[in-house]
Enzyme design. Structure first.
Site, short mmCIF file in Angstrom:
data_model
loop_
_atom_site.label_atom_id
_atom_site.label_comp_id
_atom_site.label_asym_id
_atom_site.label_seq_id
_atom_site.Cartn_x
_atom_site.Cartn_y
_atom_site.Cartn_z
N ARG A 1 -50.45 -17.61 11.72
CA ARG A 1 -49.88 -16.27 11.62
C ARG A 1 -50.22 -15.39 12.83
NH1 ARG A 1 -50.62 -15.37 5.07
NH2 ARG A 1 -48.67 -16.42 4.50
N ARG B 1 -51.20 -28.38 7.27
CA ARG B 1 -52.30 -27.44 7.11
C ARG B 1 -53.62 -28.17 6.91
NH1 ARG B 1 -50.07 -23.01 2.90
NH2 ARG B 1 -52.08 -22.02 3.37
N ASP C 1 -54.05 -11.65 3.55
CA ASP C 1 -52.62 -11.85 3.33
C ASP C 1 -51.79 -10.66 3.79
OD1 ASP C 1 -52.81 -14.40 2.34
OD2 ASP C 1 -52.83 -13.80 0.24
N LYS D 1 -49.37 -13.35 -7.54
CA LYS D 1 -49.32 -14.77 -7.24
C LYS D 1 -50.66 -15.45 -7.50
CE LYS D 1 -47.76 -17.45 -3.15
NZ LYS D 1 -48.91 -17.69 -2.27
N ARG E 1 -44.48 -14.28 4.55
CA ARG E 1 -45.06 -12.99 4.93
C ARG E 1 -44.63 -12.56 6.34
NH1 ARG E 1 -47.87 -11.99 0.56
NH2 ARG E 1 -49.07 -13.66 -0.42
N SER F 1 -63.12 -17.80 1.71
CA SER F 1 -61.90 -18.44 1.24
C SER F 1 -61.91 -18.49 -0.28
CB SER F 1 -61.77 -19.86 1.80
OG SER F 1 -60.67 -20.54 1.20
N GLN G 1 -59.58 -19.75 -2.10
CA GLN G 1 -59.07 -21.03 -2.55
C GLN G 1 -60.16 -22.09 -2.56
OE1 GLN G 1 -55.61 -22.16 -0.28
NE2 GLN G 1 -54.44 -20.36 -0.90
N GLY H 1 -50.14 -24.04 -0.67
CA GLY H 1 -51.51 -24.45 -0.38
C GLY H 1 -52.45 -24.15 -1.52
#
Length: 433
Positions: free
Chosen positions: A349, A124, A318, A15, A393, A169, A171, A96
Site C-alpha cells: 500500500r 502475501r 487500515d 469486517k 482501500r 498484528s 491477525q 488474508g
C-alpha cells in the site's frame, strides 16, 4: 464541487468482528446467531471455508433496525474439534484474515489441510503465521518464497506457547489465540504494541499490563459456550464517509451505529486533531464494544497529517490510505513512518499510494516503513487513471477524493470495492445533493 448530506444507516457491518464472530461460533458448543454479518467478499470467504470444513451454517436476510434488510448467520457446532477434512484446498479468495486465522484453528485439528487464495493473496507473506504454529507442534509448509499455498498438518497435541509479537498484528495475535485454545495448558501472548483487541474481547480472555507490555492469557481446551453476536458498523468503512464530508465544504453526514473500539477509532482522533469538524453522539456499549454515531461536517481547514507513533500506526493501519489521500488533497502533504506492515496487505500500500499520488503530480519519497508526500495535487492530464492494485482501500480512497473535489479520476478496477464495501458507490450517489 459536490456537496454531500444525509444519514448513513447502511454502512457495511464490521469486517473484523464478522470474521471473528463466525470463527468463534464454529469453535463454540451450541448455536451461535450473528446479526448484521458482513456481506463483503472477505467475510463470505470465511463462511465458505467453514462450510467446506463441515461446520453447519445458514445465512438469510432479515429486517434491519433502520429499514431495509441485514444479514443473519446461524452456526451450529459441537466445539473445538467439530471441523472435518475438506478433501480439497480451502479457498480463501482475497481474504488474508480468513487464511491466517483459519490456519490457527486448523493447526489444532487432527488432519491435514491446504489453504489457497487468489493471485493477490498467494503473493502475501505467511512466514509469521508458520513460525508460532510450528513452535506449538503443527506442521506448516509454504512455498519457497514463504507464501501460500499453506499446507497444515494439524494435531490434537498442540503445545502451549509464550509468544511475543514481533510487530503489531491483530491477525497473527488471533491465529495464535485460536491455536492456543486447542493446546494442553495455558498460553500467553505478549504485545509490546497494542493492536485491535476484538478476539480477546469476544473470547473473554484475560489481559493485563506487565512491564509496559500487554499479556493475554489463553487457557487451553476451555469449553466455549455459544452466544449471540451483534456486529456494529465498520469504522474502517466509516473513515471513507467521514473523509468525504471533510473534503467537501458544506457537507454534513451522520453515520449511525459505528464501532468505536479504541483500537479501531484512532483515525477520528487524528482527523479531529488536524481540524476536522467531527462529533460523536449516542455513545454506548453493546456486547463489550463501544458504539456511537459520527457526525462529520465539511468546510474546516485541515492541517497536514504526520503519523509516526508505532501504537497509533497499529491502530490506523487500515485507514492510512484514506488518511494519506485526505491529507494530500486538503493540505498538500502527508508523512507516515513505522508502517512497514502496509507493504504486506492486499498490495504494497505504501508503493500503491506513491505510484498514484505521483500520477496526480505529488512528490513522493518512500522509505522501508513509510513515505513522505509533498507538493500538493497538480495533475497534468485528465482523466488520471488510478491503479487499484487489486486493493479495495486504494480504490475507495481515490474514489472519495474524486467525488469530493470533482477531479477527473478513473479507477482501473472499481469492482474491487466489493471486498469490504459492496454498496460503496450507491451510498455515495445517495448522499450527493
Amino acid at each position: 464541487m459536490s456537496v454531500f448530506k444525509g444519514e448513513v444507516t447502511t454502512l457495511p457491518p464490521d469486517k473484523s468482528i464478522s470474521h471473528r464472530a463466525a470463527l468463534i461460533g464454529a469453535l463454540a458448543e451450541g448455536v451461535t446467531e450473528i446479526t448484521n454479518f458482513s456481506g463483503g467478499f472477505d467475510n463470505q470467504s470465511t463462511l465458505g471455508v467453514l462450510g467446506a470444513c463441515g461446520i453447519p451454517l445458514t445465512q438469510e436476510e432479515v429486517p434491519g433496525p433502520w429499514g431495509g434488510t441485514i444479514r443473519r448467520v446461524v452456526i451450529e457446532s459441537k466445539g473445538l474439534w467439530s471441523f472435518r477434512p475438506s478433501g480439497a484446498p480451502l479457498e480463501c479468495n482475497n481474504s488474508g484474515s480468513t487464511m491466517r486465522m483459519m490456519a490457527g484453528i486448523l493447526a489444532g485439528q487432527p488432519f491435514g489441510s491446504e489453504l489457497v487464495g487468489d493471485g493477490s493473496l498467494m503473493k502475501r507473506p505467511m512466514q509469521r503465521v508458520a513460525g508460532p504454529l510450528r513452535d506449538m507442534g503443527a506442521g506448516v509448509e509454504l512455498s519457497e518464497s514463504g507464501t501460500a499455498p499453506m499446507r497444515i498438518a494439524g494435531t490434537k497435541e498442540l503445545r502451549p506457547i509464550v509468544y511475543r509479537l514481533p510487530v503489531p498484528s491483530a491477525q497473527v495475535k488471533s491465529l495464535v489465540a485460536f491455536a492456543a485454545l486447542h493446546a494442553e495448558g495455558e498460553s500467553r501472548i505478549i504485545e509490546p504494541v497494542l493492536s485491535r483487541d476484538h478476539t480477546e474481547l469476544m473470547l473473554g480472555l484475560e489481559a493485563s499490563e506487565v512491564d509496559g507490555e500487554r499479556v493475554i492469557v489463553v487457557p487451553g481446551r476451555r469449553r466455549i459456550e455459544a452466544r449471540p453476536f451483534l456486529v456494529p458498523a465498520d469504522p474502517s468503512a466509516a473513515c471513507f464517509i467521514v473523509a468525504l464530508a471533510l473534503l467537501a465544504p458544506g457537507s454534513e453526514i451522520m453515520i449511525r451505529d459505528v464501532c468505536l473500539n479504541p483500537t479501531r477509532a484512532a483515525f477520528l482522533d487524528i482527523m479531529i486533531a488536524a481540524g476536522g469538524q467531527i462529533t460523536i453522539e449516542n455513545r454506548r456499549t453493546v456486547g463489550g464494544e463501544d458504539i456511537g454515531d459520527i457526525l462529520a461536517r465539511g468546510g474546516g481547514v485541515l492541517e497536514p497529517l504526520s503519523i509516526s507513533d508505532p501504537g497509533v500506526v497499529a491502530r490506523v493501519i487500515d485507514e492510512i490510505p484514506m488518511l494519506a489521500v485526505l491529507s494530500v488533497f486538503a493540505s498538500g502533504s502527508f508523512e507516515v513512518s513505522n508502517a512497514g506492515e502496509l507493504r504486506t496487505k492486499e498490495c504494497d500500500r505504501l508503493n500503491a499510494l506513491a505510484v498514484n499520488l505521483q500520477r496526480l503530480g505529488c512528490l513522493c519519497e518512500e522509505s522501508p516503513d513509510g513515505m513522505r508526500v509533498s507538493g500538493g495535487v497538480r495533475a497534468q492530464h485528465s482523466p488520471v487513471v488510478v491503479e487499484c492494485f487489486d486493493d479495495h482501500r486504494i480504490a475507495m480512497s481515490f474514489a472519495i477524493a474524486a467525488r469530493a473535489t470533482g477531479m477527473d479520476i478513473e479507477l482501473s478496477d472499481s469492482a474491487v470495492v466489493g471486498v469490504s464495501f459492496p454498496n460503496f458507490f450507491a451510498l455515495l450517489e445517495s448522499l450527493e445533493v
